[in-house]
Design an enzyme around this catalytic site. Structure first.
Site, PDB file in Angstrom:
ATOM      1  N   GLU A   1       0.875  -1.182   0.000  1.00 52.86           N
ATOM      2  CA  GLU A   1       0.000   0.000   0.000  1.00 52.86           C
ATOM      3  C   GLU A   1       0.907   1.224   0.000  1.00 52.86           C
ATOM      4  O   GLU A   1       1.868   1.290   0.770  1.00 52.86           O
ATOM      5  CB  GLU A   1      -0.909  -0.045   1.246  1.00 52.86           C
ATOM      6  CG  GLU A   1      -1.661   1.215   1.579  1.00 52.86           C
ATOM      7  CD  GLU A   1      -2.553   1.728   0.452  1.00 52.86           C
ATOM      8  OE1 GLU A   1      -3.425   0.998  -0.027  1.00 52.86           O
ATOM      9  OE2 GLU A   1      -2.347   2.896   0.040  1.00 52.86           O
TER      10      GLU A   1
ATOM     11  N   ASP B   1       5.096   1.669  -3.535  1.00 54.06           N
ATOM     12  CA  ASP B   1       4.325   1.681  -4.770  1.00 54.06           C
ATOM     13  C   ASP B   1       4.524   0.357  -5.521  1.00 54.06           C
ATOM     14  O   ASP B   1       5.632  -0.180  -5.567  1.00 54.06           O
ATOM     15  CB  ASP B   1       4.813   2.845  -5.652  1.00 54.06           C
ATOM     16  CG  ASP B   1       3.838   3.138  -6.750  1.00 54.06           C
ATOM     17  OD1 ASP B   1       3.183   4.195  -6.686  1.00 54.06           O
ATOM     18  OD2 ASP B   1       3.682   2.300  -7.672  1.00 54.06           O
TER      19      ASP B   1
ATOM     20  N   ASP C   1      -7.313   2.575  -8.404  1.00 53.26           N
ATOM     21  CA  ASP C   1      -7.640   3.868  -9.026  1.00 53.26           C
ATOM     22  C   ASP C   1      -7.876   3.677 -10.529  1.00 53.26           C
ATOM     23  O   ASP C   1      -7.037   3.079 -11.203  1.00 53.26           O
ATOM     24  CB  ASP C   1      -6.481   4.855  -8.811  1.00 53.26           C
ATOM     25  CG  ASP C   1      -6.134   4.990  -7.328  1.00 53.26           C
ATOM     26  OD1 ASP C   1      -7.035   4.785  -6.507  1.00 53.26           O
ATOM     27  OD2 ASP C   1      -4.968   5.284  -7.010  1.00 53.26           O
TER      28      ASP C   1
ATOM     29  N   ASP D   1     -15.557  -1.317  -9.174  1.00 53.03           N
ATOM     30  CA  ASP D   1     -16.898  -0.759  -9.361  1.00 53.03           C
ATOM     31  C   ASP D   1     -16.964  -0.012 -10.685  1.00 53.03           C
ATOM     32  O   ASP D   1     -18.019   0.469 -11.061  1.00 53.03           O
ATOM     33  CB  ASP D   1     -17.185   0.268  -8.256  1.00 53.03           C
ATOM     34  CG  ASP D   1     -16.174   1.401  -8.329  1.00 53.03           C
ATOM     35  OD1 ASP D   1     -14.969   1.114  -8.152  1.00 53.03           O
ATOM     36  OD2 ASP D   1     -16.546   2.547  -8.612  1.00 53.03           O
TER      37      ASP D   1
ATOM     38  N   THR E   1     -14.431  -5.587   0.612  1.00 52.84           N
ATOM     39  CA  THR E   1     -13.421  -4.589   0.943  1.00 52.84           C
ATOM     40  C   THR E   1     -14.159  -3.336   1.440  1.00 52.84           C
ATOM     41  O   THR E   1     -15.383  -3.230   1.310  1.00 52.84           O
ATOM     42  CB  THR E   1     -12.565  -4.216  -0.283  1.00 52.84           C
ATOM     43  OG1 THR E   1     -13.276  -3.286  -1.078  1.00 52.84           O
ATOM     44  CG2 THR E   1     -12.202  -5.432  -1.125  1.00 52.84           C
ATOM     45  N   GLU E   2     -13.395  -2.380   1.966  1.00 53.03           N
ATOM     46  CA  GLU E   2     -14.029  -1.138   2.443  1.00 53.03           C
ATOM     47  C   GLU E   2     -14.715  -0.398   1.286  1.00 53.03           C
ATOM     48  O   GLU E   2     -15.847   0.062   1.409  1.00 53.03           O
ATOM     49  CB  GLU E   2     -12.996  -0.223   3.107  1.00 53.03           C
ATOM     50  CG  GLU E   2     -12.600  -0.640   4.521  1.00 53.03           C
ATOM     51  CD  GLU E   2     -11.487  -1.679   4.563  1.00 53.03           C
ATOM     52  OE1 GLU E   2     -10.942  -2.050   3.506  1.00 53.03           O
ATOM     53  OE2 GLU E   2     -11.149  -2.119   5.689  1.00 53.03           O
ATOM     54  N   TYR E   3     -14.022  -0.297   0.154  1.00 54.54           N
ATOM     55  CA  TYR E   3     -14.612   0.396  -1.005  1.00 54.54           C
ATOM     56  C   TYR E   3     -15.839  -0.347  -1.517  1.00 54.54           C
ATOM     57  O   TYR E   3     -16.827   0.262  -1.911  1.00 54.54           O
ATOM     58  CB  TYR E   3     -13.574   0.516  -2.133  1.00 54.54           C
ATOM     59  CG  TYR E   3     -12.778   1.798  -2.099  1.00 54.54           C
ATOM     60  CD1 TYR E   3     -12.248   2.278  -0.906  1.00 54.54           C
ATOM     61  CD2 TYR E   3     -12.542   2.534  -3.251  1.00 54.54           C
ATOM     62  CE1 TYR E   3     -11.510   3.443  -0.862  1.00 54.54           C
ATOM     63  CE2 TYR E   3     -11.802   3.711  -3.218  1.00 54.54           C
ATOM     64  CZ  TYR E   3     -11.294   4.160  -2.019  1.00 54.54           C
ATOM     65  OH  TYR E   3     -10.566   5.314  -1.981  1.00 54.54           O
ATOM     66  N   GLU E   4     -15.751  -1.651  -1.516  1.00 51.47           N
ATOM     67  CA  GLU E   4     -16.871  -2.476  -2.003  1.00 51.47           C
ATOM     68  C   GLU E   4     -18.119  -2.208  -1.166  1.00 51.47           C
ATOM     69  O   GLU E   4     -19.223  -2.079  -1.702  1.00 51.47           O
ATOM     70  CB  GLU E   4     -16.452  -3.951  -1.913  1.00 51.47           C
ATOM     71  CG  GLU E   4     -17.447  -4.918  -2.512  1.00 51.47           C
ATOM     72  CD  GLU E   4     -16.854  -6.325  -2.590  1.00 51.47           C
ATOM     73  OE1 GLU E   4     -15.665  -6.522  -2.272  1.00 51.47           O
ATOM     74  OE2 GLU E   4     -17.611  -7.232  -2.972  1.00 51.47           O
TER      75      GLU E   4
END
Ligand code: SAH
Length: 211
Positions: free
Chosen positions: A68, A95, A117, A154, A191-194
């Site tokens: 990360e 990275d 991203d 997404d 995941t958190e974003y999911e």
């Protein structure tokens, strides 16, 4: 992932130091780091660590490395891992472009990329983690024949771009879905974003790529 600058950053990271691997990286010696010969899976862009910690708890016989690039995010993943007492995840703050300096050829069995991203502008296409340049790197890092990439997003445009990159590279795909949560795929770890995107009613795209 945008985050406010964390207070006491250094001391919080120090408290989790045994989970964070620094330079010089143990390239080709990751099994020594984990002190066993178990297969190694990696997550690129692990964010706050909800996915990798869930996966590691379910799979104690697999070793996990999470990379990360954002320090204020990795702190949360480190603390989550420490609080849960998980001992089969190690973290790298850095990275993904430097992965070949960290991992030896064939050292990984699987790579996960979740909600990376999208880099909307075409002039930034090379930064997308499913760009052919990254696929070439993954091919080198993954063990021959059985290496896999599991990808969730997404973003329809990024999914379309990625399918084309996989196809141009003659990679085989499995379990493609345009709506993961309505599919019959078993054992999904959110995941958190999911969680955020699916609460907004957005479909989740997913596929598995065989290298
Ligand atoms: N996977 C998490 C976070 C998604 S946001 C989730 O699904 O909830 C994308 C994350 O990837 C961010 O935390 C960002 O800092 C990280 N990231 C983006 N590009 C990266 C790169 N090239 N190398 C390492 N991490 C990266």
């Amino acid at each position: 992932m945008r985050m406010r600058k964390k207070k006491n950053r250094e001391s919080r990271i120090e408290r989790c130091d045994e989970l964070l691997i620094h330079e010089p990286f143990p390239k080709s010696k990751w099994n020594n780091v984990f002190n066993n010969q178990n297969p190694i899976y990696m997550e690129i862009g692990c964010g706050k660590g909800g996915f990798i910690t869930g996966l590691a708890l379910q799979n104690p016989d697999i070793n996990f490395i999470a990379i990360e690039k954002c320090v204020d995010v990795i702190i949360l993943a480190l603390e989550k891992t420490k609080n849960l007492g998980i001992n089969n995840i190690k973290f790298i703050l850095g990275d993904a472009t430097i992965l070949e300096d960290i991992i030896a050829p064939g050292e990984l069995c699987r790579i996960y990329i979740n909600f990376c991203d999208p880099w909307h502008k075409s002039k930034h296409a090379k930064r997308r983690l499913t760009h052919s340049n990254f696929l070439n790197m993954y091919r080198n890092l993954l063990e021959p024949v059985h290496g896999e990439l599991h990808f969730k997003t997404d973003n329809a445009q990024l999914f379309e771009f990625s399918l084309n990159e996989f196809s141009n590279d003659n990679l085989k795909l499995r379990n493609i879905t345009l709506d993961l949560h309505k599919s019959n795929f078993d054992g999904n770890i959110m995941t958190e974003y999911e969680t955020l995107f699916s609460q907004q009613g957005m479909p989740i795209y997913r596929c598995e790529v065989l290298f």
